[in-house]
Design an enzyme around this catalytic site. Sequence first.
Site, short mmCIF file in Angstrom:
data_model
loop_
_atom_site.label_atom_id
_atom_site.label_comp_id
_atom_site.label_asym_id
_atom_site.label_seq_id
_atom_site.Cartn_x
_atom_site.Cartn_y
_atom_site.Cartn_z
N GLY A 25 110.49 -103.06 25.07
CA GLY A 25 111.01 -102.26 23.97
C GLY A 25 110.38 -100.89 23.91
CB ALA A 26 108.75 -98.92 26.52
CE1 TYR A 179 111.46 -109.20 13.10
CE2 TYR A 179 110.43 -109.44 10.94
CZ TYR A 179 110.47 -108.86 12.19
OH TYR A 179 109.52 -107.93 12.55
#
Length: 312
Positions: A25-26, A179
């Site tokens: 997730g960069a 989540y």
Amino acid sequence: MKRPSQRWSARQIPDQSGRVAVVTGANSGLGLETARALARKGAHVILAVRDEAKGRRAAGLITAESPDARLEVRRLDLADLDAVRGFADGLRAAHARLDLLVNNAGVMAPPRTLSAQGHEVQFAANHLGHFALTGLLLDLLAAGDDPRVVTVSSLNHRQARLNFDDLSGERAYAPMGFYNQSKLANAVFGHELHRRLGEARSPVRSLLAHPGYTATSLSTSGTFGLVKLVFGRLLRPVAQPPEQGVLPQLYAATAPEAESGWFIGPDGMGELRGAPKRVALIPRVTDPEAGRRLWSVSEELTGVRYAFQGAR
């Protein structure tokens, strides 16, 4: 008990020259800030992203600030276990070792959606994908220098329980509830990985981190309705910026004194903001039975079995 230095900042990150790091997730938020800080200190950073175009734009932002940055952009869809295996295969073909894996990527509170393999997408992307990725890269990590796995959880994990009877949300689905469950799974996984690495006398450290309350695109990109209104608009002005929220995971990833099994979060009131410090693990995270059960379920759902290697 050793603890982070008071008011630790990214300026205290040791030289990372020669180290190879994967950050999931960069392309934005905490992942981008992690990649930026590691590259600034000389690491070879692999930006693992679902959207390669966004990954290339993120790499451009980093190189604009650090022209000598050593970066790779590689596609990784953590919700698709076939894509996770493809990413791992490509990485192992290009690199003989890995020094750091930052399990950072996540999705938050979308409508109920199933992954390519039929798993609830938050559990799939936030937990199962990272479980599989870590296992598939563990031998490369064992060959690394001061190798570490940093798994990013959330304060919300403390509100959750693992519902092993309905992990897919088929019976009942609540976006934030699932989540929170995925973030609890992150924490249980990171702690259980620490325990198993220790038993095997592996050189790899497993640490956990959470960013407190930080303004990132996570709270707006996939969420909807009341969740998006509360987190994306009403509370956003009081959130800390990503360059502050990223400090716990950077500390866990780089500080020489950070030990396997530590959980790092902000030092402010309620752990919502501040400099990194070691924070407490709740009993649901350290419960041995929960760790063993989640590990067994994750192996079954991903088909990934870990091969632990002892110290060389």
